[in-house]
Design an enzyme around this catalytic site. Structure first.
Site, short mmCIF file in Angstrom:
data_model
loop_
_atom_site.label_atom_id
_atom_site.label_comp_id
_atom_site.label_asym_id
_atom_site.label_seq_id
_atom_site.Cartn_x
_atom_site.Cartn_y
_atom_site.Cartn_z
N GLY A 65 -70.07 -24.30 43.72
CA GLY A 65 -69.27 -23.13 43.37
C GLY A 65 -67.85 -23.25 43.90
O GLY A 65 -67.64 -23.67 45.05
N GLU A 73 -79.68 -22.69 46.48
CA GLU A 73 -80.01 -22.61 47.90
C GLU A 73 -81.52 -22.86 48.13
O GLU A 73 -82.10 -22.37 49.09
CB GLU A 73 -79.62 -21.25 48.49
CG GLU A 73 -78.16 -20.89 48.35
CD GLU A 73 -77.23 -21.83 49.09
OE1 GLU A 73 -77.70 -22.49 50.05
OE2 GLU A 73 -76.06 -21.92 48.73
N THR A 77 -75.41 -30.07 47.43
CA THR A 77 -76.27 -30.54 46.35
C THR A 77 -75.66 -31.71 45.57
O THR A 77 -74.47 -31.72 45.28
CB THR A 77 -76.56 -29.38 45.37
OG1 THR A 77 -77.22 -28.34 46.08
CG2 THR A 77 -77.41 -29.83 44.21
#
Length: 613
Positions: A205, A458, A166
């Site tokens: 993350g 996601e 992303t």
């Protein structure tokens, strides 16, 4: 017709159940446990099997006895301290080595159950662990054998990884990603570059503070200036000893989030960072030393889908995570509802609120959903394991291709369904527990907040539904004897939707008129089909029913309410893991008073210490 499975034959004898699953402590919930029409231990063994239950017990026991995982009531950690503790807990999970490679091969579902067990305690260390091992490590393992030595470093925690797809301005629209990887045949290197801040990798993350390496997705450019599409690369972003950024890399934490603040989500920008040619994850294509591009995928769309195959892993996990959050919230709310007394036939006698139909309507449909989603998520995971094995062995069969498309479509549908259902259920459970549900110590707010990102990352839920609908539309081509154009497929789809006039306001004549007038079929799709899909999910979540169905459901509720506590007992974790005073296995709500007293004692003690100093 297949015979009905015999639960007793599948679950062994009662002495083994008692060894695996000890009795709950006596207390107010004993009344409902005696009313249950089935043995909850028998059901648990039937659904999970003895091996899985032993694994759960091993994990739960390890966490409860480890000081790293101790709860500290009344003490609120700063985000920085929480992230430090989360990373230490993640490292600790590697030391436990809960599963051997042989166990994973024999029963891959153990991996999913391990993730669920750790997540029930706290999703931050669980997701940090999974992102490193499963998403970062799994993507690298699926590339080629040349990364075998690198993979060993991953699982030895010599390096720590993240999955950087992303970007700040491009999330769900992965085709729009603007980070570039240009091959320099003179130095045999790729040059990773972020053209501007909007192309910064974002929401990654593990990247905020701890990751040393990243799987970075970028548009691959060959020396002739041609863009070969999205590919993935291993890029070192921090020094493994000092954790300082590597030359040309700007990396940091994105800031406080609504939930999951133990997980260090971060951003990164690359200023002409050079990496070796061998760092390309040649899953879909590779570049020769001379700079010539080659791929085993002739179709560009298939190549793009294969490049993003790891996203299905995340969506399947999110389906299971959401189902787990649903179970956690229900464990607390149903146990509390069976012990909380309000009103009654006389002023002197109050009855448990679970006896009231309004409470049953609020909670019991979600209890049914928890069982359905739990079974589905495990089934989907098993299908994915088969597909992933095919990736590792480089299978190119028709079944492998069909399985990949189906898993993509199912995961794109199940993530919205499960995450939205869990989100609505967490809120309903919070309200169903009244003021006690609003107390942070009872954890319902934490469950709701930690589940919230499941609706977004996601792939945004609304966008993912379009992917599933595209898959269903393609199947209409396969099952019909005559292949129709898109506009007639659309017409056929709308004709089959009986609720069309109610949910969209469009009639069949309207559709025919729009199609014949030459209106863009994609516009028609978004205006009609997408609302139908969203409406269908909304109806399943909000339980819209007719009057006759409502009567039947109310009758079933009367039968199910006495089984509700036992049904929760099947999947509820131990008290230490659930960590909710009103969700205690004994049902002793009086313990809540003790926890409140303990909390305020800590506050008063700190206040007195502060005043003395």
């Amino acid at each position: 017709m297949a015979p009905t499975p015999n639960v007793k034959e599948a679950t062994g004898n009662q002495s083994s159940w008692n060894t695996l699953l000890p009795d709950f402590p006596k207390g107010p919930l004993s009344k409902y446990r005696k009313k249950a029409s089935f043995n909850w231990k028998e059901m648990a063994v039937f659904l999970d099997g003895e091996d899985i239950i032993r694994l759960k017990n091993r994990i739960f026991s390890a966490l409860e006895s480890d000081p790293f995982f101790a709860h500290h009531p009344g003490e609120e950690l700063s985000r920085e301290k929480y992230q430090e503790l989360t990373f230490l807990r993640c490292k600790r999970l590697f030391e436990y080595d809960f599963l051997t490679q042989q166990e994973i091969i024999e029963n891959p579902l153990k991996i999913l159950n391990m993730v669920i067990c750790i997540g029930m305690y706290d999703w931050s260390p669980c997701l940090q662990f999974f992102l490193h091992c499963g998403v970062f490590g799994g993507t690298i393992l699926s590339a080629s054998k040349r990364f075998a030595d690198f993979a060993k470093k991953i699982y030895n925690m010599e390096i720590f990884g993240c999955f950087a797809l992303t970007e700040l301005s491009h999330g769900t629209n992965t085709k729009g990603i603007r980070t570039t990887a240009t091959f320099d045949h003179n130095t045999q290197e790729f040059i990773i570059n972020s053209p501007d801040f909007e192309a910064a990798k974002f929401w990654v993350g593990n990247m905020g503070k701890h990751a040393t390496h990243a799987v970075v997705y970028a548009q691959l450019y060959t020396p002739d200036g041609q863009c070969q599409g999205l590919h993935s690369f291993i890029v070192q972003i921090r020094d493994t000893k000092t954790l300082l950024p590597m030359p040309g890399v700007m990396v940091g934490d994105i800031g406080k989030k609504i939930g999951q603040n133990g997980l260090d989500n971060g951003f990164a920008m690359f200023h002409n960072v050079r990496i070796p040619k061998e760092s390309i994850l040649n899953i879909t294509g590779d570049v020769s030393p001379e700079g010539k591009y080659s791929s085993s995928f002739k179709d560009v769309k298939e190549r793009f889908s294969a490049a993003l195959g790891s996203l299905s892993t995340g969506r399947i996990l999110i389906t299971a995570v959401s189902a787990t959050n649903l179970k956690l919230a229900l464990s607390i709310a149903i146990r509390f509802s069976a012990t909380r007394h309000q009103f009654g036939p006389t002023d002197e006698e109050e009855i448990p609120v679970i006896e009231y139909q309004t409470q049953q309507w609020r909670l019991l449909p979600y209890l049914a959903a928890a069982y359905a989603l739990d079974y589905f998520s495990k089934s989907l995971f098993e299908n994915f394991v088969e597909f992933y094995a095919g990736l590792l062995t480089k299978q190119r069969s028709q079944r492998q291709a069909d399985l990949g498309r189906e898993i993509h479509a199912l995961s794109a549908a199940s993530k919205p369904l499960s995450s939205w259902t869990a989100q609505q259920a967490a809120q309903e459970c919070r309200e169903a527990c009244g003021g006690h549900g609003y107390l942070a110590m009872n954890r319902l707010g934490e469950i709701r907040n930690d589940n919230d990102p499941n609706c977004t990352y996601e792939g945004d839920n609304n966008v993912l539904l379009q992917q599933t609908s595209n898959y269903l539309m393609s199947w209409m081509n396969c099952i019909r004897s005559k292949r129709l154009s898109f506009k007639y497929e659309m017409h056929y789809y709308i004709r089959q939707e009986k609720a069309m006039d109610v949910s969209t306001g469009w009639s069949e004549a309207d559709i025919r008129s729009s199609v014949m007038s030459g209106r863009d079929s994609v516009d028609i799709f978004y205006e009609i089909c997408l609302p139908q899909l969203r409406s269908g999910i909304s109806r399943s979540i909000y339980r819209e029913t007719t009057a006759e169905v409502a009567k039947c459901v109310s009758f079933l509720f009367k039968q199910l309410k006495d089984d509700a506590v036992a049904l929760v007992d099947v999947f509820a974790p131990p008290d230490f893991i659930l960590n909710s005073p009103i969700g205690k296995a004994s049902g002793e709500v009086r313990l809540l008073v003790f926890h409140v007293y303990t909390f305020y004692s800590c506050v008063i003690h700190k206040w007195n210490v502060h005043n003395r100093t």
